[in-house]
Write an enzyme that holds these catalytic residues in place. Structure first.
Site, short mmCIF file in Angstrom:
data_model
loop_
_atom_site.label_atom_id
_atom_site.label_comp_id
_atom_site.label_asym_id
_atom_site.label_seq_id
_atom_site.Cartn_x
_atom_site.Cartn_y
_atom_site.Cartn_z
N LYS A 13 0.83 -1.15 0.13
CA LYS A 13 -0.02 -0.03 -0.08
C LYS A 13 0.88 1.21 0.25
CE LYS A 13 -2.22 -1.05 3.86
NZ LYS A 13 -1.44 -2.33 4.43
N ARG A 88 -9.06 1.37 9.30
CA ARG A 88 -8.93 -0.10 9.61
C ARG A 88 -9.97 -0.76 10.22
NH1 ARG A 88 -2.82 0.37 9.15
NH2 ARG A 88 -1.87 -1.63 9.33
N ARG A 127 11.74 -8.38 4.85
CA ARG A 127 11.89 -6.87 5.44
C ARG A 127 12.47 -6.98 6.95
NH1 ARG A 127 6.77 -3.05 4.97
NH2 ARG A 127 6.17 -3.59 7.10
N ARG A 133 12.45 -3.89 11.33
CA ARG A 133 11.17 -3.29 11.90
C ARG A 133 10.56 -3.82 13.11
NH1 ARG A 133 6.39 -0.97 8.34
NH2 ARG A 133 4.70 -1.74 9.76
N ARG A 144 -0.62 -9.06 13.54
CA ARG A 144 -1.11 -7.99 12.52
C ARG A 144 -2.07 -8.39 11.45
NH1 ARG A 144 4.55 -5.82 10.74
NH2 ARG A 144 3.49 -4.73 9.09
P1 ADP Z 1 1.50 -2.37 7.81
O1 ADP Z 1 0.34 -1.99 6.87
O2 ADP Z 1 2.53 -2.79 7.17
O3 ADP Z 1 0.87 -3.24 8.93
P2 ADP Z 1 1.26 0.41 9.10
O4 ADP Z 1 2.54 1.11 8.79
O5 ADP Z 1 0.18 0.76 8.24
O6 ADP Z 1 1.91 -0.98 8.59
O7 ADP Z 1 0.73 0.17 10.73
C1 ADP Z 1 1.72 -0.11 11.46
C2 ADP Z 1 1.16 -0.18 12.77
O8 ADP Z 1 0.45 1.04 13.28
C3 ADP Z 1 -0.36 -1.42 13.13
O9 ADP Z 1 0.00 -2.43 13.21
C4 ADP Z 1 -1.06 -0.37 14.05
O10 ADP Z 1 -0.45 -0.83 15.25
C5 ADP Z 1 -0.73 0.93 13.89
N1 ADP Z 1 -1.72 1.59 12.95
C6 ADP Z 1 -1.55 2.10 11.68
N2 ADP Z 1 -2.78 2.47 11.34
C7 ADP Z 1 -3.72 2.22 12.18
C8 ADP Z 1 -5.04 2.47 12.06
N3 ADP Z 1 -5.78 3.21 10.96
N4 ADP Z 1 -5.74 2.05 12.96
C9 ADP Z 1 -4.99 1.40 14.20
N5 ADP Z 1 -3.94 1.39 14.23
C10 ADP Z 1 -3.17 1.75 13.26
#
Ligand code: ADP
Length: 210
Positions: A13, A88, A127, A133, A144
């Site tokens: 994404k 989300r 990764r 990370r 996740r």
């Molecule tokens: P990825 O899509 O690779 O899991 P992101 O960078 O989008 O990673 O998100 C990393 C973390 O940040 C998520 O696992 C969560 O803990 C938090 N996070 C990000 N966006 C949201 C959201 N919209 N609602 C709740 N938690 C979020």
């Protein structure tokens, strides 16, 4: 034009959102990036979310909605936004609709990047080895992916009912995925099947009995 990049963690994404920023002058709003920046800065918010993020759990709706609201308020003249990693949860999607209405705008298109669980695990393992990370460790990644399947995938029927959802093959190489997304956004039609179904149980779910 306001676009939501939708898909499981590691679907690509962010990569595709950045290309759209460069090509179309849209503003990328990545809640993940905002939260990581907060964490890095050591702010109160950062301290509050650090553990939650490292474990792979979702941060509260209240926090991420406030972050998005602030960005929408700060960019009243934007050509459009790409939402990356937001919404989300159903509560976040409803809040986004309300915020867009407040700004006399709307979500135009939801692009779902489809990648099977086996490929996601491979990408994230690589990764983790390369970048380290914290939430890419196998245990957090499992959390996740589970959060995606239980809390985020239910948004698919929400957006397909609004006629906004298009599926793109996220297994193809980066350039090919970009080309498919461009087709969707330019309304040339890509023949994607749009269904209200939630994803099938994939490799990861079978592996961990999730
Ligand atoms: P990825 O899509 O690779 O899991 P992101 O960078 O989008 O990673 O998100 C990393 C973390 O940040 C998520 O696992 C969560 O803990 C938090 N996070 C990000 N966006 C949201 C959201 N919209 N609602 C709740 N938690 C979020």
């Amino acid at each position: 034009m306001n676009i939501i990049m939708f898909g499981p963690p590691a679907a690509g994404k962010g990569t595709q959102a950045k290309k759209l920023v460069a090509e179309r002058g849209l503003i990328q709003l990545s809640t993940g990036d905002m939260l990581r920046a907060a964490k890095k800065s050591g702010s109160e918010l950062g301290k509050k979310v650090a553990g939650i993020m490292d474990r792979g759990e979702l941060v509260s709706d209240e926090i991420v909605i406030a972050l998005i609201e602030e960005q929408l308020d700060m960019n009243p003249n934007a050509k459009g936004f790409i939402f990356d990693g937001f919404p989300r949860t159903v509560a976040q999607a409803e809040a986004l609709d309300a915020l867009m209405t407040k700004h006399n705008s709307k979500v135009d298109s939801v692009v779902r990047l489809c990648v099977d669980d086996e490929a996601l695990v491979k990408r994230i393992t690589k990764r983790f080895e390369e970048e380290g990370r914290k939430d890419d460790n196998p245990e957090s990644f499992k959390v996740r992916l589970n959060a995606y399947n239980t809390q985020t995938a239910p948004l698919l029927p929400y957006y397909s009912a609004q006629g906004k959802l298009t599926e793109v093959d996220g297994m193809a190489d980066i350039a090919a995925v970009s080309a498919s997304i461009a087709q969707v956004l330019d309304k040339n039609g890509n023949g994607a099947e749009i269904s209200a179904s939630t994803p099938k149980k994939g490799f990861f779910a079978r592996l961990f009995g999730g």
